[in-house]
Design a protein around this motif. Sequence first.
Motif, PDB file in Angstrom:
ATOM      1  N   THR A  59       0.858  -1.186   0.000  1.00 43.64           N
ATOM      2  CA  THR A  59       0.000   0.000   0.000  1.00 43.64           C
ATOM      3  C   THR A  59       0.892   1.232   0.000  1.00 43.64           C
ATOM      4  O   THR A  59       1.686   1.429   0.920  1.00 43.64           O
ATOM      5  N   GLU A  60       0.772   2.039  -1.020  1.00 41.35           N
ATOM      6  CA  GLU A  60       1.564   3.271  -1.098  1.00 41.35           C
ATOM      7  C   GLU A  60       1.051   4.260  -0.051  1.00 41.35           C
ATOM      8  O   GLU A  60      -0.142   4.575   0.004  1.00 41.35           O
ATOM      9  N   TYR A  62       0.177   7.569   1.956  1.00 40.95           N
ATOM     10  CA  TYR A  62      -0.421   8.876   1.630  1.00 40.95           C
ATOM     11  C   TYR A  62      -1.314   8.863   0.393  1.00 40.95           C
ATOM     12  O   TYR A  62      -1.853   9.883   0.012  1.00 40.95           O
ATOM     13  N   GLN A  63      -1.486   7.716  -0.253  1.00 38.51           N
ATOM     14  CA  GLN A  63      -2.246   7.700  -1.502  1.00 38.51           C
ATOM     15  C   GLN A  63      -3.732   7.426  -1.292  1.00 38.51           C
ATOM     16  O   GLN A  63      -4.548   7.812  -2.118  1.00 38.51           O
ATOM     17  N   TYR A  64      -4.095   6.782  -0.207  1.00 40.56           N
ATOM     18  CA  TYR A  64      -5.485   6.389   0.008  1.00 40.56           C
ATOM     19  C   TYR A  64      -6.005   7.024   1.294  1.00 40.56           C
ATOM     20  O   TYR A  64      -5.461   6.798   2.362  1.00 40.56           O
ATOM     21  N   GLU A  74       6.367   4.123   1.309  1.00 41.46           N
ATOM     22  CA  GLU A  74       6.627   5.071   0.224  1.00 41.46           C
ATOM     23  C   GLU A  74       7.610   4.441  -0.762  1.00 41.46           C
ATOM     24  O   GLU A  74       8.754   4.177  -0.406  1.00 41.46           O
ATOM     25  N   GLN A  76       7.162   5.312  -4.542  1.00 44.46           N
ATOM     26  CA  GLN A  76       7.119   6.025  -5.818  1.00 44.46           C
ATOM     27  C   GLN A  76       8.353   6.859  -6.103  1.00 44.46           C
ATOM     28  O   GLN A  76       8.795   6.935  -7.244  1.00 44.46           O
TER      29      GLN A  76
END
Length: 143
Positions: A59-60, A62-64, A74, A76
Amino acid sequence: MADNLLLPKQNNDALIPDTVNYIEPSHTYDVDFRTDSQIRGYADKLRAMEQAIYKIINTERYQYIIYSWNYGIELQDLFGQPIPYVYAELQRRIEEALLNDDRITKVYNFDFSHEGGDVMVEFDVDTIYGTLQKIKKGVKGIV
């Protein structure tokens, strides 16, 4: 004196409530991520931890908006970076992401490899329920 009748009596011992450390239960749905991501009953303890680790490192952060900012990893910004930097950062970020879960006590024995632009890492995790060995995480297209 009559005004004091409405105020609670002060007892210094009563101001400090007893606290109990509570660990969230690990009982959850058992999702089979290896094949078809279908729910196959329930999982508890070590199997539930394996599933929690899988979800955290995939799960990336801050993205969801459904997840807190302490959940996930993190990755990306690692794309396009030199392999030695990726190895060091990936280890640090995996440790940071997993140690946010209070059921995880240690993340260690990292083993990195890369082929083409893909980086692969294996590591072990100690939890309050036992040890999970050779957890794998691949990151495609880093270089």
